[in-house]
Design a protein around this motif. Sequence first.
Motif, mmCIF file in Angstrom:
data_model
loop_
_atom_site.group_PDB
_atom_site.id
_atom_site.type_symbol
_atom_site.label_atom_id
_atom_site.label_comp_id
_atom_site.label_asym_id
_atom_site.label_seq_id
_atom_site.Cartn_x
_atom_site.Cartn_y
_atom_site.Cartn_z
ATOM 1 N N MET A 100 -14.841 8.941 26.910
ATOM 2 C CA MET A 100 -15.289 8.375 28.254
ATOM 3 C C MET A 100 -14.158 8.578 29.251
ATOM 4 O O MET A 100 -14.298 8.900 30.484
ATOM 5 N N ASP A 101 -12.750 8.524 28.697
ATOM 6 C CA ASP A 101 -11.622 8.563 29.380
ATOM 7 C C ASP A 101 -11.368 9.860 30.005
ATOM 8 O O ASP A 101 -11.221 10.083 31.250
ATOM 9 N N PHE A 102 -11.550 10.936 29.225
ATOM 10 C CA PHE A 102 -11.605 12.360 29.736
ATOM 11 C C PHE A 102 -12.616 12.775 30.924
ATOM 12 O O PHE A 102 -12.198 13.192 31.824
ATOM 13 N N GLU A 103 -13.728 12.322 30.588
ATOM 14 C CA GLU A 103 -14.809 12.510 31.570
ATOM 15 C C GLU A 103 -14.435 11.809 32.728
ATOM 16 O O GLU A 103 -14.915 12.301 33.901
ATOM 17 N N LEU A 104 -14.033 10.646 32.821
ATOM 18 C CA LEU A 104 -13.723 9.742 33.867
ATOM 19 C C LEU A 104 -12.806 10.509 34.740
ATOM 20 O O LEU A 104 -12.509 10.436 35.870
ATOM 21 N N MET A 105 -11.714 11.056 34.029
ATOM 22 C CA MET A 105 -10.315 11.403 34.696
ATOM 23 C C MET A 105 -10.781 12.742 35.257
ATOM 24 O O MET A 105 -10.536 12.831 36.370
ATOM 25 N N LYS A 106 -11.693 13.614 34.654
ATOM 26 C CA LYS A 106 -12.011 14.780 35.228
ATOM 27 C C LYS A 106 -12.872 14.785 36.247
ATOM 28 O O LYS A 106 -12.706 15.155 37.562
ATOM 29 N N TYR A 107 -13.834 13.716 36.411
ATOM 30 C CA TYR A 107 -14.767 13.260 37.580
ATOM 31 C C TYR A 107 -14.005 12.812 38.741
ATOM 32 O O TYR A 107 -14.217 13.134 39.924
ATOM 33 N N MET A 108 -13.308 11.808 38.460
ATOM 34 C CA MET A 108 -12.289 11.048 39.426
ATOM 35 C C MET A 108 -11.198 11.940 40.051
ATOM 36 O O MET A 108 -10.594 11.603 40.991
ATOM 37 N N GLY A 109 -10.828 13.029 39.163
ATOM 38 C CA GLY A 109 -9.650 13.844 39.668
ATOM 39 C C GLY A 109 -8.201 12.964 39.274
ATOM 40 O O GLY A 109 -7.361 13.090 39.803
ATOM 41 N N TRP A 110 -8.457 12.320 38.410
ATOM 42 C CA TRP A 110 -7.052 11.298 37.939
ATOM 43 C C TRP A 110 -6.214 12.069 36.798
ATOM 44 O O TRP A 110 -6.807 12.782 36.035
ATOM 45 N N SER A 111 -4.823 11.680 36.905
ATOM 46 C CA SER A 111 -4.186 12.178 35.922
ATOM 47 C C SER A 111 -4.253 10.965 34.617
ATOM 48 O O SER A 111 -4.547 10.012 34.876
ATOM 49 N N TRP A 112 -3.507 11.642 33.592
ATOM 50 C CA TRP A 112 -3.499 10.551 32.291
ATOM 51 C C TRP A 112 -2.742 9.124 32.841
ATOM 52 O O TRP A 112 -3.142 8.091 32.733
ATOM 53 N N PRO A 113 -1.614 9.443 33.570
ATOM 54 C CA PRO A 113 -1.016 8.310 34.156
ATOM 55 C C PRO A 113 -1.543 7.428 35.153
ATOM 56 O O PRO A 113 -1.513 6.068 35.057
ATOM 57 N N GLU A 114 -2.468 8.016 36.024
ATOM 58 C CA GLU A 114 -3.348 7.123 36.833
ATOM 59 C C GLU A 114 -4.432 6.654 36.236
ATOM 60 O O GLU A 114 -4.483 5.343 36.361
ATOM 61 N N LEU A 115 -4.923 7.050 35.057
ATOM 62 C CA LEU A 115 -5.942 6.364 34.280
ATOM 63 C C LEU A 115 -5.229 5.040 33.522
ATOM 64 O O LEU A 115 -6.041 4.192 33.589
ATOM 65 N N GLU A 116 -4.117 5.382 33.028
ATOM 66 C CA GLU A 116 -3.565 4.217 32.176
ATOM 67 C C GLU A 116 -3.160 3.073 33.225
ATOM 68 O O GLU A 116 -3.090 2.057 32.853
ATOM 69 N N ALA A 117 -2.789 3.371 34.630
ATOM 70 C CA ALA A 117 -2.492 2.443 35.390
ATOM 71 C C ALA A 117 -3.788 1.700 36.014
ATOM 72 O O ALA A 117 -3.458 0.810 36.822
ATOM 73 N N THR A 118 -4.973 2.410 35.880
ATOM 74 C CA THR A 118 -6.195 1.681 36.445
ATOM 75 C C THR A 118 -6.725 0.681 35.467
ATOM 76 O O THR A 118 -6.556 0.840 34.371
ATOM 77 N N PRO A 119 -6.812 -0.574 36.094
ATOM 78 C CA PRO A 119 -7.089 -1.672 35.247
ATOM 79 C C PRO A 119 -8.568 -1.280 34.436
ATOM 80 O O PRO A 119 -9.427 -0.481 35.293
ATOM 81 N N GLU A 120 -8.961 -2.087 33.665
ATOM 82 C CA GLU A 120 -10.122 -1.647 32.737
ATOM 83 C C GLU A 120 -11.549 -1.947 33.606
ATOM 84 O O GLU A 120 -12.362 -1.185 33.146
#
Length: 54
Positions: free
Chosen positions: A1-21
């Motif tokens: 789920m994380d990878f797909e969301l990162m790709k779709y939203m254009g987020w980097s790994w640090p951005e994903l980690e900083a995003t609240p659940e």
Amino acid sequence: MDFELMKYMGWSWPELEATPEYVRRFAWDLMQIKLTAENGAREREIRSARDSGP
């Protein structure tokens, strides 16, 4: 789920980690709704083209 969301939203790994659940879950749900609608529209186009014939 994380990878797909990162790709779709254009987020980097640090951005994903900083995003609240709860924001990740909301974005995931919206992504699923959008993709479902797009797939439904594509299927209707295919059906319409097939039904109209040559």
